[in-house]
Design a protein around this motif. Structure first.
Motif, PDB file in Angstrom:
ATOM      1  N   THR A  21      73.344 -83.273 -61.280  1.00 22.13           N
ATOM      2  CA  THR A  21      72.479 -82.907 -60.505  1.00 22.13           C
ATOM      3  C   THR A  21      72.218 -81.478 -60.245  1.00 22.13           C
ATOM      4  O   THR A  21      72.883 -80.646 -60.051  1.00 22.13           O
ATOM      5  CB  THR A  21      72.629 -83.699 -58.954  1.00 22.13           C
ATOM      6  N   PHE A  23      70.465 -78.296 -58.258  1.00 18.00           N
ATOM      7  CA  PHE A  23      69.984 -77.865 -57.120  1.00 18.00           C
ATOM      8  C   PHE A  23      68.703 -77.172 -57.233  1.00 18.00           C
ATOM      9  O   PHE A  23      68.377 -76.688 -58.354  1.00 18.00           O
ATOM     10  CB  PHE A  23      71.199 -77.147 -56.278  1.00 18.00           C
ATOM     11  N   SER A  24      67.805 -77.069 -56.095  1.00 10.11           N
ATOM     12  CA  SER A  24      66.512 -76.430 -56.023  1.00 10.11           C
ATOM     13  C   SER A  24      66.922 -74.746 -56.412  1.00 10.11           C
ATOM     14  O   SER A  24      67.594 -74.218 -55.705  1.00 10.11           O
ATOM     15  CB  SER A  24      65.767 -76.562 -54.857  1.00 10.11           C
ATOM     16  N   PRO A  98      72.070 -82.347 -51.081  1.00  4.89           N
ATOM     17  CA  PRO A  98      71.087 -81.849 -52.330  1.00  4.89           C
ATOM     18  C   PRO A  98      71.059 -82.934 -53.068  1.00  4.89           C
ATOM     19  O   PRO A  98      70.126 -82.761 -54.111  1.00  4.89           O
ATOM     20  CB  PRO A  98      72.021 -80.474 -52.835  1.00  4.89           C
ATOM     21  N   THR A  99      72.177 -83.819 -53.289  1.00  4.75           N
ATOM     22  CA  THR A  99      71.806 -84.963 -54.194  1.00  4.75           C
ATOM     23  C   THR A  99      70.886 -85.937 -53.903  1.00  4.75           C
ATOM     24  O   THR A  99      70.413 -86.644 -54.817  1.00  4.75           O
ATOM     25  CB  THR A  99      73.263 -85.539 -54.379  1.00  4.75           C
ATOM     26  N   ARG A 104      65.904 -83.067 -51.757  1.00  2.96           N
ATOM     27  CA  ARG A 104      65.935 -82.056 -52.959  1.00  2.96           C
ATOM     28  C   ARG A 104      64.555 -81.601 -53.266  1.00  2.96           C
ATOM     29  O   ARG A 104      64.174 -80.522 -53.418  1.00  2.96           O
ATOM     30  CB  ARG A 104      66.457 -82.539 -54.272  1.00  2.96           C
ATOM     31  N   TRP A 107      63.363 -79.399 -50.469  1.00  3.54           N
ATOM     32  CA  TRP A 107      64.067 -78.064 -50.125  1.00  3.54           C
ATOM     33  C   TRP A 107      63.085 -76.930 -50.701  1.00  3.54           C
ATOM     34  O   TRP A 107      62.883 -75.901 -49.881  1.00  3.54           O
ATOM     35  CB  TRP A 107      65.439 -78.273 -50.967  1.00  3.54           C
TER      36      TRP A 107
END
Length: 224
Positions: A21, A23-24, A98-99, A104, A107
């Motif tokens: 995954t 993250f932004s 965040p997952t 996400r 964000w």
């Protein structure tokens, strides 16, 4: 590797690829603010919360981020899972999980909206319109109520007129240029788009209303 009739045959194993995954990249970048800009977060009572639907989920916008600067004040409603922290003139944005796909996505969006508000309240947003074409121009007038109006001369048998929305400032350094300024980036670009709708750039003669650095690729006319 295994033997087949006394001959060694090599085989390769194929593995299923997996991706972690991500993250932004935008969301985790901090926003730097000046000493003349303030940022505060307030909780919104449930009965006054706005909601939106994403798939099967309903998201409550139960917190408000208020940005104050020399140009004005901007308010932004965000869901509770978005965390906004202001320390040492840096605004950091994060989410609880965040997952989670929805969190996400929100964000980076939340971080971009907050940055737009910081820029708007400290410097302001600007849209530049260029009128390209013989006789194409914009005139600033005032109606009977004292409201500023943009009158467009675009070769039509009539003159389109648009009232300047509250919170925006419109000026014309010359008849072929129009400057739109304001704190809210969305309103600035929206009013510029409304004006552009009256004469979109056409690809054969290159005439029309261009916004900011917009350009078009000219086409050749088909000769029969």
């Amino acid at each position: 590797m295994f033997k087949n009739g006394g001959m060694a045959v090599a085989t390769s194993s194929r593995y299923l690829s997996t991706s972690c995954t991500r993250f932004s990249n935008i969301g985790r970048q901090p926003i730097r603010i000046g000493s003349d800009v303030e940022c505060a977060t307030y909780q919104i009572p449930y009965e006054f919360c706005k909601t939106f639907t994403k798939g099967k989920d309903t998201i409550n916008l139960d917190q408000q981020v208020v940005i104050k600067g020399p140009k004005g004040v901007m308010k932004l409603a965000l869901p509770g899972f978005v965390k906004v922290l202001n320390e040492n003139d840096l605004i950091s944005v994060s989410v609880e999980d965040p997952t989670n796909k929805i969190q996400r996505a929100m964000w980076g969006t939340s971080r971009a909206l907050i940055q737009n508000n910081v820029i708007g309240t400290s410097e302001g947003h600007l849209a530049v319109l260029r009128f390209v074409g013989t006789g194409y121009r914009a005139l600033l007038e005032t109606d009977e109520n004292g409201t500023k109006v943009v009158a467009l001369k675009l070769g039509y048998p009539y003159t389109p007129k648009l009232r300047v929305p509250v919170g925006l400032t419109v000026s014309s350094p010359n008849p072929a240029r129009l400057l739109i300024e304001g704190v809210d980036k969305q309103q600035v670009k929206l009013f510029a788009a409304r004006i552009r709708e009256f004469k979109k750039p056409e690809p054969y003669k290159g005439k029309g209303i261009f916004v900011d650095g917009e350009s078009i690729h000219l086409k050749e006319k088909k000769i029969k």
